[in-house]
Design a protein around this motif. Structure first.
Motif, mmCIF file in Angstrom:
data_model
loop_
_atom_site.group_PDB
_atom_site.id
_atom_site.type_symbol
_atom_site.label_atom_id
_atom_site.label_comp_id
_atom_site.label_asym_id
_atom_site.label_seq_id
_atom_site.Cartn_x
_atom_site.Cartn_y
_atom_site.Cartn_z
ATOM 1 N N UNK A 22 -4.050 -4.817 -3.116
ATOM 2 C CA UNK A 22 -4.320 -4.164 -1.831
ATOM 3 C C UNK A 22 -5.712 -4.451 -1.296
ATOM 4 N N UNK A 23 -6.676 -4.725 -2.186
ATOM 5 C CA UNK A 23 -8.059 -4.946 -1.760
ATOM 6 C C UNK A 23 -8.373 -6.411 -1.470
ATOM 7 N N UNK A 24 -7.372 -7.283 -1.552
ATOM 8 C CA UNK A 24 -7.629 -8.707 -1.355
ATOM 9 C C UNK A 24 -6.741 -9.308 -0.272
ATOM 10 N N UNK A 25 -6.270 -8.475 0.644
ATOM 11 C CA UNK A 25 -5.382 -8.955 1.688
ATOM 12 C C UNK A 25 -6.148 -9.727 2.753
ATOM 13 N N UNK A 26 -5.436 -10.601 3.426
ATOM 14 C CA UNK A 26 -6.027 -11.350 4.518
ATOM 15 C C UNK A 26 -6.086 -10.520 5.785
ATOM 16 N N UNK A 27 -6.686 -11.060 6.858
ATOM 17 C CA UNK A 27 -6.788 -10.326 8.124
ATOM 18 C C UNK A 27 -5.431 -9.977 8.734
ATOM 19 N N UNK A 66 -4.199 -16.843 -2.801
ATOM 20 C CA UNK A 66 -4.192 -15.791 -3.815
ATOM 21 C C UNK A 66 -2.845 -15.758 -4.538
ATOM 22 N N UNK A 67 -1.747 -15.976 -3.792
ATOM 23 C CA UNK A 67 -0.428 -16.063 -4.426
ATOM 24 C C UNK A 67 -0.431 -17.187 -5.463
ATOM 25 N N UNK A 100 10.398 -1.389 -6.116
ATOM 26 C CA UNK A 100 10.341 -0.496 -4.959
ATOM 27 C C UNK A 100 8.979 0.182 -4.824
ATOM 28 N N UNK A 101 8.220 0.246 -5.903
ATOM 29 C CA UNK A 101 6.934 0.955 -5.919
ATOM 30 C C UNK A 101 5.743 0.024 -5.670
ATOM 31 N N UNK A 102 5.997 -1.250 -5.439
ATOM 32 C CA UNK A 102 4.934 -2.250 -5.402
ATOM 33 C C UNK A 102 3.855 -1.912 -4.371
ATOM 34 N N UNK A 103 4.249 -1.463 -3.183
ATOM 35 C CA UNK A 103 3.274 -1.150 -2.128
ATOM 36 C C UNK A 103 3.125 0.342 -1.893
ATOM 37 N N UNK A 104 3.634 1.140 -2.822
ATOM 38 C CA UNK A 104 3.489 2.587 -2.710
ATOM 39 C C UNK A 104 2.064 2.971 -3.110
ATOM 40 N N UNK A 105 1.288 3.588 -2.218
ATOM 41 C CA UNK A 105 -0.097 3.939 -2.564
ATOM 42 C C UNK A 105 -0.210 5.014 -3.640
ATOM 43 N N UNK A 106 0.916 5.707 -3.921
ATOM 44 C CA UNK A 106 0.903 6.756 -4.951
ATOM 45 C C UNK A 106 1.513 6.191 -6.222
ATOM 46 N N UNK A 107 0.752 6.062 -7.303
ATOM 47 C CA UNK A 107 1.291 5.489 -8.544
ATOM 48 C C UNK A 107 2.412 6.355 -9.109
ATOM 49 N N UNK A 108 3.377 5.711 -9.747
ATOM 50 C CA UNK A 108 4.469 6.438 -10.383
ATOM 51 C C UNK A 108 3.983 7.063 -11.681
ATOM 52 N N UNK A 109 4.250 8.357 -11.856
ATOM 53 C CA UNK A 109 3.787 9.059 -13.055
ATOM 54 C C UNK A 109 4.890 9.831 -13.753
#
Length: 533
Positions: free
Chosen positions: A280-285, A293-294, A389-398
Motif C-alpha cells: 500500500x505504501x509503494x503505489x504509483x500516482x 515493483x510487480x 479477498x483480504x488483500x486490499x482490506x485495510x483491516x487485518x484479519x484476526x
C-alpha cells in the motif's frame, strides 16, 4: 405491500417457532452485507428449521403475494452473498437444514439438504471411514454444497462440474406444491440417485441459476479417493510463452483424460495477491502497483510471469506415467516443473519453518499454502483461497474463520468463459490488462480448464470497500469487462446480483422462454424475483 407483509409475518409467526421470524432490522444485520458492496432492502427473514414447513411457508407467501428469496448458507462471496436480486424480498434462510439424508457407501452418492457444507460432508466421510472426495471449491469449508451446485460452480477434483455430478433434485414450488423427478416419484429412488437424466423431459436443470423452486435436497455423485493424488507445478519464464502453453495444456488434457484433472494458469499478479502483502505504501500516482515493483516482487518470491497448477489422480503407476507425459509435453515451454504429493508438501512446509531470515519466512509461507492446496485438491476443504479477498482490506484479519462480507473485504468476481484457443486467450489477457488499470483495479487473472475446450477465467476485482470511489470504480470496471469480454466472445458463467437486471436485455429469446415458464409456475412472481432475468 405493508398490510400484506404484516399479515404474512403474522401467519409465519403462527406457523414457525419463536425466533425463526426476523424483522427488518435484524434481517438487515444478519443478511445485508456482501463483499461486492451492494445493498438491498430486506423487510424480514425466516429461518427454516424443518424442510417440512416449507410448503406452508410458500403457501402463505403465495396467499399474501410476498416475494421471498431462498439461500443455502449465504456465503456467495463477491456475487451477493445472502442478499436477494431485488429489493423487498423476505429471506428464506435454509442454512439450518443440515441433514445428510442418505449415503450409498458402495456406489458413492450422497443426498444432502441446503445447509450441508463442504466441511460437514468432509467430517461425515472421515468419521465413517468413507474414502470419497468432497467436491470442494475455493470459497471455504463453511459454504453450501447444494448452493454451489445450483449456481453451476466447479472445482478441481475429478468431478469438476459440480452440477454435472448432481443426479436428483427435490423442490418446493411457488404455490407450495412439491417437485420430484419422475424416477423418484415413481418409487425408483435408487435409480433417481444414480441416473442424472431420469426419464421424460429433463426438468432438474430448471432449478439451477433460476427462481423456479426452493430446492430442499439434491443427490450428488462423489469421486472415490484414488490411491495417488499429486499436483504439477510449473512456470512460464516469459509472457510470450502463454500461447504455446495454452496449446500444450489442451493437448495434455486430451492425452490424459481421467488422470489429469483441472489445470490452473495464473498470472504473476494473481499469485502475488495470494502470497505477498499488498504494498500500500509503494503505489504509483495512478493508485496501482508499478510494473517494476510487480517484477521485483516476482523475483523476491520466485514467481514468474505465469504459474501453472495441475492435478493428477489415479494409481501410482498411472500418475507416474502421466508425469512422464506431462514433462515431455512441457519441455521447451515450462520451467521448474515439479510434482508433489500431499505428504511431500507437508514435509516441505515443516522443513521450511527452520530456515532463517526473510527468505526462510517467504518459503515457509509458500510451502504452507502449497500443502493446504494439496489438501484442497485431495477433496479436503479449507480456507487456502480466501485470503485473496483480504488483500486490499485495510483491516487485518484476526479471527478464526474468514467471512469476507462480514470482515469488510471488497470483492467483485468477473468469471467469463474463454474458449481454449491460444490467440483468443491472448486477446482476453490484453483486454483485462487494459481495462482493469483504467479503473484502478489490479489485473489478477486465472484460467481454469473446464475440459479440453474451454477455460473459465476468474478475475477478482479487489478494492477497499470503505472507499466509495473504489466501489464505483470496481463496478465500472466490471461493466466494461463484461462489454469488452463479450465483444471477444467471452461471457460469464455466473453473475452477481447487481449484474442480473440487465440479463434479460442481453438474452431476449431465452428470457422470453423463462418468462413463459415463470408465468405458468409462479404467476405472481414471488419466488426469487429478478434472479437471472
Amino acid at each position: 405491500m405493508s398490510t400484506n407483509l404484516d399479515a404474512a409475518v403474522a401467519a409465519w409467526q403462527n406457523l414457525l417457532d419463536s425466533g425463526q421470524v426476523l424483522g427488518a432490522e435484524a434481517a438487515h444485520h444478519a443478511y445485508g452485507k456482501d463483499a461486492s458492496g451492494v445493498s438491498r432492502q430486506i423487510p424480514a427473514a425466516l429461518r427454516i428449521l424443518d424442510a417440512a414447513s416449507l410448503p406452508q411457508v410458500m403457501r402463505i407467501a403465495h396467499q399474501y403475494c410476498i416475494p421471498v428469496y431462498p439461500l443455502s448458507t449465504g456465503r456467495n462471496w463477491g456475487y451477493g452473498s445472502a442478499m436477494p436480486a431485488v429489493d423487498g424480498c423476505v429471506i428464506l434462510d435454509l442454512s439450518a437444514l443440515q441433514g445428510i439424508l442418505h449415503f450409498d457407501a458402495e456406489l458413492g452418492v450422497v443426498t444432502v439438504e441446503p445447509g450441508v457444507t463442504q466441511g460437514m460432508l468432509a467430517r461425515f466421510l472421515d468419521e465413517g471411514g468413507h474414502d470419497f472426495l468432497v467436491p470442494v471449491t475455493g470459497a471455504g469449508p463453511d459454504c453450501s454444497l447444494l448452493g454451489n451446485a445450483l449456481e453451476r460452480g466447479y472445482g478441481v477434483t475429478p468431478y469438476t462440474d459440480h452440477f454435472g455430478a448432481v443426479t436428483d433434485v427435490e423442490a418446493v414450488l411457488a404455490d407450495g406444491s412439491i417437485y420430484q423427478s419422475a424416477l423418484h416419484e415413481a418409487g425408483n429412488v435408487d435409480l433417481a440417485r444414480l441416473f442424472k437424466w431420469g426419464i421424460g423431459p429433463y426438468l432438474n436443470g430448471l432449478f439451477t441459476q433460476s427462481g423456479f423452486g426452493v430446492v430442499t435436497r439434491i443427490s450428488i455423485l462423489l469421486a472415490r479417493r484414488p490411491s495417488c493424488v499429486k499436483v504439477c507445478l510449473f512456470s512460464l519464464k516469459d509472457d510470450a510463452l502463454l500461447e504455446p502453453a495454452v496449446e500444450c495444456i489442451r493437448d495434455i488434457l486430451r492425452t490424459l483424460p481421467g488422470t489429469l484433472g483441472a489445470v490452473n494458469l495464473m498470472n504473476r499478479h494473481r499469485v502475488l495477491a495470494m502470497s505477498a502483502a499488498y504494498p500500500a505504501n509503494q503505489l504509483g500516482p495512478d493508485g496501482l502497483i508499478p510494473p517494476e515493483l510487480i517484477a521485483a516482487m516476482g523475483r523476491q518470491y520466485q514467481i514468474m510471469p505465469w504459474t501453472g497448477f495441475a492435478t493428477l489422480y489415479g494409481s501410482k503407476r498411472m500418475v507416474t506415467a502421466a508425469q512422464q507425459e506431462i514433462r515431455a509435453a512441457l519441455r521447451g515451454i515450462a520451467s521448474r516443473v515439479l510434482f508433489l504429493s500431499a505428504t511431500q508438501a507437508r514435509g516441505l512446509a515443516r522443513v521450511s519453518k527452520w530456515l532463517p531470515g526473510a527468505m526462510g519466512a517467504r518459503l515457509s509461507a509458500t510451502a504452507s499454502t502449497l500443502a493446504k492446496s494439496l489438501d484442497l485438491v485431495g477433496g479436503r476443504p479449507n480456507e487456502t483461497a480466501l485470503p485473496l479477498a483480504y488483500w486490499r482490506n485495510p483491516v487485518p484479519f484476526t479471527g478464526e474463520q474468514r467471512h469476507p462480507s462480514r470482515d469488510g473485504c471488497g470483492l467483485i468476481w468477473y468469471a467469463p468463459l474463454v474458449p481454449m484457443r491460444s490467440q483468443g486467450v491472448r486477446q482476453f489477457v490484453e483486454m483485462v490488462k487494459q481495462v482493469a488499470p483504467r479503473h484502478r483495479m489490479e489485473p489478477l487473472i486465472t484460467f481454469t480448464t473446464l475440459g479440453d475446450k474451454l477455460f473459465d477465467s476468474t478475475v477478482p476485482l479487489i478494492f477497499d470497500r470503505q472507499d466509495v470511489n473504489a466501489l464505483q470504480q470496481a463496478k465500472a470496471c466490471y461493466e466494461e469487462l463484461l462489454e469488452r469480454g463479450g465483444a471477444l466472445g467471452s461471457y460469464p458463467y455466473r453473475l452477481g446480483i447487481d449484474a442480473m437486471p440487465a440479463f434479460a436485455q442481453r438474452h431476449p429469446l431465452s428470457g422470453a422462454m423463462s418468462t413463459r415458464l415463470r408465468q405458468a409456475l409462479d404467476p405472481q412472481d414471488i419466488l426469487s424475483p429478478g434472479r437471472y432475468r
